[in-house]
Design a protein around this motif. Structure first.
Motif, short mmCIF file in Angstrom:
data_model
loop_
_atom_site.label_atom_id
_atom_site.label_comp_id
_atom_site.label_asym_id
_atom_site.label_seq_id
_atom_site.Cartn_x
_atom_site.Cartn_y
_atom_site.Cartn_z
N TYR A 1 4.31 45.53 -33.32
CA TYR A 1 3.31 45.33 -34.20
C TYR A 1 3.16 46.79 -35.14
O TYR A 1 3.27 46.47 -36.63
N GLU A 2 3.30 47.92 -34.83
CA GLU A 2 3.40 49.06 -35.62
C GLU A 2 4.63 49.04 -36.41
O GLU A 2 4.58 50.05 -37.37
N ARG A 3 5.74 48.59 -36.05
CA ARG A 3 7.16 48.36 -36.77
C ARG A 3 7.01 47.09 -37.80
O ARG A 3 7.93 47.02 -38.55
N GLY A 4 5.76 46.33 -37.93
CA GLY A 4 5.56 45.62 -38.71
C GLY A 4 6.07 44.09 -38.35
O GLY A 4 6.21 42.89 -38.92
N ARG B 1 2.39 45.79 -19.75
CA ARG B 1 3.73 45.89 -20.33
C ARG B 1 3.91 45.04 -21.66
O ARG B 1 4.39 45.40 -22.71
N ILE B 2 3.47 43.81 -21.61
CA ILE B 2 3.21 42.90 -22.62
C ILE B 2 2.49 43.39 -23.89
O ILE B 2 2.83 43.50 -25.16
N ILE B 3 1.43 44.10 -23.46
CA ILE B 3 0.49 44.68 -24.74
C ILE B 3 1.36 45.84 -25.23
O ILE B 3 1.47 45.96 -26.53
N GLY B 4 1.90 46.66 -24.41
CA GLY B 4 2.40 47.69 -24.89
C GLY B 4 3.72 47.35 -25.76
O GLY B 4 3.80 47.90 -26.71
N ALA B 5 4.50 46.45 -25.43
CA ALA B 5 5.53 46.00 -26.32
C ALA B 5 5.21 45.34 -27.51
O ALA B 5 5.75 45.85 -28.38
N TYR B 6 4.15 44.36 -27.50
CA TYR B 6 3.53 43.95 -28.60
C TYR B 6 3.10 44.96 -29.38
O TYR B 6 3.19 44.91 -30.85
N ASP B 7 2.21 45.99 -28.98
CA ASP B 7 1.79 46.90 -30.01
C ASP B 7 2.79 47.98 -30.68
O ASP B 7 2.76 48.16 -31.85
N GLU B 8 3.72 48.11 -29.89
CA GLU B 8 5.08 48.77 -30.28
C GLU B 8 5.72 48.07 -31.34
O GLU B 8 5.97 48.53 -32.75
#
Length: 67
Positions: free
Chosen positions: A29-32, A20-27
């Motif tokens: 990150y994609e938004r800058g 969940r941490i990785i998913g939240a961060y990746d999302e």
């Protein structure tokens, strides 16, 4: 080796939280964004790297157990 794997293997809750941490961060990150709030805490790249390490450790132990 089996007992060491049992002791150091992350439990399912740790692995799920890491995912969940990785998913939240990746999302984010994609938004800058470079940091994001996750379940009341701020996570950034070092937190995500620890989460990735948790998953790598879990996957490696599972792979060894299945061989």
């Amino acid at each position: 080796v089996k007992i060491l794997n049992e002791v150091h293997r992350p439990d399912e809750a740790e692995v799920e939280k890491a995912r969940r941490i990785i998913g939240a961060y990746d999302e984010a990150y994609e938004r800058g964004l470079g940091a994001v709030q996750f379940e009341g805490i701020m996570i950034d790249a070092p937190v995500v790297e620890r989460a990735r390490t948790t998953i790598r450790r879990f996957d490696a132990i599972i792979a060894r157990e299945n061989n």
